[in-house]
Motif scaffolding. Sequence first.
Motif, mmCIF file in Angstrom:
data_model
loop_
_atom_site.group_PDB
_atom_site.id
_atom_site.type_symbol
_atom_site.label_atom_id
_atom_site.label_comp_id
_atom_site.label_asym_id
_atom_site.label_seq_id
_atom_site.Cartn_x
_atom_site.Cartn_y
_atom_site.Cartn_z
ATOM 1 N N LEU A 70 0.756 -1.126 0.030
ATOM 2 C CA LEU A 70 -0.055 -0.060 0.108
ATOM 3 C C LEU A 70 0.693 1.204 -0.095
ATOM 4 C CD1 LEU A 70 -2.643 -1.127 2.570
ATOM 5 C CD2 LEU A 70 -3.087 -0.891 -0.045
ATOM 6 N N PHE A 71 1.948 1.349 0.709
ATOM 7 C CA PHE A 71 2.841 2.406 0.944
ATOM 8 C C PHE A 71 3.444 2.543 -0.697
ATOM 9 C CE2 PHE A 71 7.303 3.913 1.742
ATOM 10 C CZ PHE A 71 6.860 5.519 2.220
ATOM 11 N N GLU A 72 3.842 1.631 -1.208
ATOM 12 C CA GLU A 72 4.722 1.704 -2.581
ATOM 13 C C GLU A 72 3.511 2.319 -3.436
ATOM 14 O OE1 GLU A 72 6.346 -1.982 -3.312
ATOM 15 O OE2 GLU A 72 8.135 -1.415 -2.012
ATOM 16 N N LEU A 73 2.318 2.041 -3.582
ATOM 17 C CA LEU A 73 1.234 2.318 -4.373
ATOM 18 C C LEU A 73 1.020 4.061 -4.082
ATOM 19 C CD1 LEU A 73 -1.169 -0.633 -4.452
ATOM 20 C CD2 LEU A 73 0.171 0.162 -6.388
ATOM 21 N N ASP A 74 0.999 4.017 -2.974
ATOM 22 C CA ASP A 74 0.558 5.526 -2.495
ATOM 23 C C ASP A 74 1.845 6.541 -3.138
ATOM 24 O OD1 ASP A 74 -0.818 7.599 -1.145
ATOM 25 O OD2 ASP A 74 1.001 7.774 0.144
ATOM 26 N N LEU A 75 2.875 6.063 -3.035
ATOM 27 C CA LEU A 75 4.255 6.919 -3.424
ATOM 28 C C LEU A 75 3.997 7.103 -4.931
ATOM 29 C CD1 LEU A 75 7.328 5.291 -1.540
ATOM 30 C CD2 LEU A 75 6.306 7.617 -1.389
ATOM 31 N N ALA A 76 3.816 6.130 -5.746
ATOM 32 C CA ALA A 76 3.599 6.106 -7.074
ATOM 33 C C ALA A 76 2.389 6.987 -7.608
ATOM 34 C CB ALA A 76 3.461 4.862 -7.846
ATOM 35 N N ALA A 77 1.430 7.042 -6.751
ATOM 36 C CA ALA A 77 0.180 7.875 -7.080
ATOM 37 C C ALA A 77 0.504 9.184 -6.771
ATOM 38 C CB ALA A 77 -1.039 7.236 -6.151
ATOM 39 N N ARG A 78 1.068 9.415 -5.726
ATOM 40 C CA ARG A 78 1.639 10.895 -5.239
ATOM 41 C C ARG A 78 2.724 11.677 -6.160
ATOM 42 N NH1 ARG A 78 1.633 13.677 -0.131
ATOM 43 N NH2 ARG A 78 0.627 11.728 0.908
ATOM 44 N N GLU A 79 3.401 10.798 -6.558
ATOM 45 C CA GLU A 79 4.301 11.369 -7.785
ATOM 46 C C GLU A 79 3.627 11.906 -8.762
ATOM 47 O OE1 GLU A 79 7.529 12.977 -9.511
ATOM 48 O OE2 GLU A 79 7.165 12.559 -7.729
ATOM 49 N N LYS A 80 2.687 11.068 -9.383
ATOM 50 C CA LYS A 80 1.721 11.268 -10.646
ATOM 51 C C LYS A 80 0.872 12.663 -10.245
ATOM 52 C CE LYS A 80 1.461 6.717 -12.294
ATOM 53 N NZ LYS A 80 2.297 5.918 -11.492
ATOM 54 N N ALA A 81 0.403 12.746 -9.020
ATOM 55 C CA ALA A 81 -0.468 13.964 -8.730
ATOM 56 C C ALA A 81 0.147 15.078 -8.636
ATOM 57 C CB ALA A 81 -1.223 13.575 -7.525
ATOM 58 N N ARG A 82 1.637 14.939 -8.168
ATOM 59 C CA ARG A 82 2.562 16.167 -8.209
ATOM 60 C C ARG A 82 2.584 16.891 -9.298
ATOM 61 N NH1 ARG A 82 7.529 17.543 -9.118
ATOM 62 N NH2 ARG A 82 7.963 15.579 -9.751
ATOM 63 N N GLN A 83 3.014 15.857 -10.304
ATOM 64 C CA GLN A 83 3.329 16.245 -11.826
ATOM 65 C C GLN A 83 2.006 16.871 -12.359
ATOM 66 O OE1 GLN A 83 5.152 13.233 -14.295
ATOM 67 N NE2 GLN A 83 6.429 12.470 -12.607
ATOM 68 N N ALA A 84 0.901 16.063 -12.376
ATOM 69 C CA ALA A 84 -0.377 16.564 -12.862
ATOM 70 C C ALA A 84 -0.861 17.980 -12.416
ATOM 71 C CB ALA A 84 -1.368 15.713 -12.641
ATOM 72 N N SER A 85 -0.545 18.375 -11.071
ATOM 73 C CA SER A 85 -0.882 19.581 -10.451
ATOM 74 C C SER A 85 0.217 20.550 -10.693
ATOM 75 C CB SER A 85 -1.538 19.321 -9.262
ATOM 76 O OG SER A 85 -0.442 18.676 -8.188
ATOM 77 N N SER A 86 1.285 20.334 -11.183
ATOM 78 C CA SER A 86 2.391 21.214 -10.814
ATOM 79 C C SER A 86 2.978 21.532 -9.344
ATOM 80 C CB SER A 86 2.447 22.667 -11.937
ATOM 81 O OG SER A 86 1.999 22.256 -12.905
ATOM 82 N N GLY A 87 2.657 20.635 -8.526
ATOM 83 C CA GLY A 87 3.152 20.601 -7.220
ATOM 84 C C GLY A 87 2.300 20.980 -6.381
ATOM 85 N N ALA A 88 1.215 21.444 -6.668
ATOM 86 C CA ALA A 88 -0.048 21.811 -5.890
ATOM 87 C C ALA A 88 -0.593 20.735 -4.701
ATOM 88 C CB ALA A 88 -1.193 22.376 -6.551
ATOM 89 N N SER A 89 -0.173 19.279 -5.026
ATOM 90 C CA SER A 89 -0.911 18.369 -4.376
ATOM 91 C C SER A 89 -0.017 17.711 -3.294
ATOM 92 C CB SER A 89 -1.503 17.290 -5.244
ATOM 93 O OG SER A 89 -0.352 16.829 -5.840
ATOM 94 N N SER A 90 1.242 18.648 -2.963
ATOM 95 C CA SER A 90 2.391 17.865 -2.282
ATOM 96 C C SER A 90 1.651 17.967 -0.841
ATOM 97 C CB SER A 90 3.514 19.123 -2.280
ATOM 98 O OG SER A 90 3.113 20.432 -1.981
ATOM 99 N N LEU A 91 0.948 18.604 -0.107
ATOM 100 C CA LEU A 91 0.357 18.610 1.050
ATOM 101 C C LEU A 91 -1.038 17.896 1.254
ATOM 102 C CD1 LEU A 91 0.947 22.321 2.185
ATOM 103 C CD2 LEU A 91 2.291 20.621 2.369
ATOM 104 N N ASP A 92 -1.362 17.135 0.087
ATOM 105 C CA ASP A 92 -2.673 16.372 0.299
ATOM 106 C C ASP A 92 -2.557 14.953 1.082
ATOM 107 O OD1 ASP A 92 -3.965 18.376 -1.232
ATOM 108 O OD2 ASP A 92 -3.830 17.100 -3.001
ATOM 109 N N ASP A 93 -3.457 14.581 1.529
ATOM 110 C CA ASP A 93 -3.540 13.196 2.236
ATOM 111 C C ASP A 93 -3.250 12.195 1.148
ATOM 112 O OD1 ASP A 93 -4.119 14.343 4.628
ATOM 113 O OD2 ASP A 93 -6.168 14.226 4.202
ATOM 114 N N PRO A 94 -2.642 11.144 1.756
ATOM 115 C CA PRO A 94 -2.466 9.853 0.796
ATOM 116 C C PRO A 94 -3.757 9.392 -0.036
ATOM 117 C CG PRO A 94 -1.649 9.394 2.956
ATOM 118 C CD PRO A 94 -2.619 10.570 3.112
ATOM 119 N N LEU A 95 -3.502 9.416 -1.391
ATOM 120 C CA LEU A 95 -4.524 8.813 -2.313
ATOM 121 C C LEU A 95 -4.902 7.383 -2.165
ATOM 122 C CD1 LEU A 95 -3.002 10.750 -5.387
ATOM 123 C CD2 LEU A 95 -5.054 11.183 -4.240
ATOM 124 N N VAL A 96 -3.863 6.656 -1.720
ATOM 125 C CA VAL A 96 -4.084 5.372 -1.447
ATOM 126 C C VAL A 96 -4.140 5.057 0.134
ATOM 127 C CG1 VAL A 96 -3.047 2.752 -1.523
ATOM 128 C CG2 VAL A 96 -2.991 4.316 -3.650
#
Length: 276
Positions: A70-96
């Motif tokens: 679960l932790f590895e999947l959340d890391l992958a999802a967090r990186e994609k979200a960071r790129q898609a939002s130009s860094g705006a999602s860096s303080l969001d809660d875990p997606l997974v």
Amino acid sequence: MHGLEKGVNTVANEEMKKKVRENTIELLNGIISDIKSGISVWKGYLKKAGDSQDKGAFGGWANFQIERKLFELDLAAREKARQASSGASSLDDPLVELAYNKLHDDQTAADAANAAIAAMDERAKAIKGLIKKIETTVPKKPAVKKAAAPKGTVKKKPAKKAPAKKAAAKKKAAKKAAPKKKAVKKAAKKAVTKKKAAKKAAPKKKAAKKSVAAKKKVAGKKKTAAKKAAPKSKAAKKKVAKKKAVSKKKPAVKKAAPKKKAAKKKAAKKKTAKKK
């Protein structure tokens, strides 16, 4: 997901480049696939889940392998979200949903797994909505920010708009005045061309005047020279005439007379010498 939504809305409303929009959609689809993988991990746990013996402890109730996946999947999802939002999602809660939290007193491991699955389903639906927004929204050009006026400067008040009737009257007057302006422009162009032609012809006229003046000077010099020479020639002619007149008046002097007198004197002397 607040930061992710904010960044994706900016892309949907303002991003003009097609490649950037397509890349953002691809990243969002990747996040959905990571979330679905997390859901499958939680469903696999439910098949083998049992009540946790230590509900007050952090983690441990789901086992180490599930926590790591679960932790590895959340890391992958967090990186994609960071790129898609130009860094705006860096303080969001875990997606997974992770398995590190504590179980409540009235909560079982199965309850925690079902709650995680339900939360991730909602996130996947929300991300699909963001993808549709990018696909259906026509981007607008960003407004150009006006430079701030320096301190101490007085802002000019906007000019009052003239009434529609006055504006129409001005337009009509401008249309009537247009032909006159054209005629004035044509006359001005002709005057300019005449001035240019006069400037070009001026050197030739000056050269012609100079040549005429030079010829006049040469002619004047010749006349003065002829006048000066004329008196001399007249005086010479008068002297020659006088000489001719004198020569005509004087009788020719006989050159032989002196010789005869001398001969007579010699003969007289000889006679006197014989008598003696």
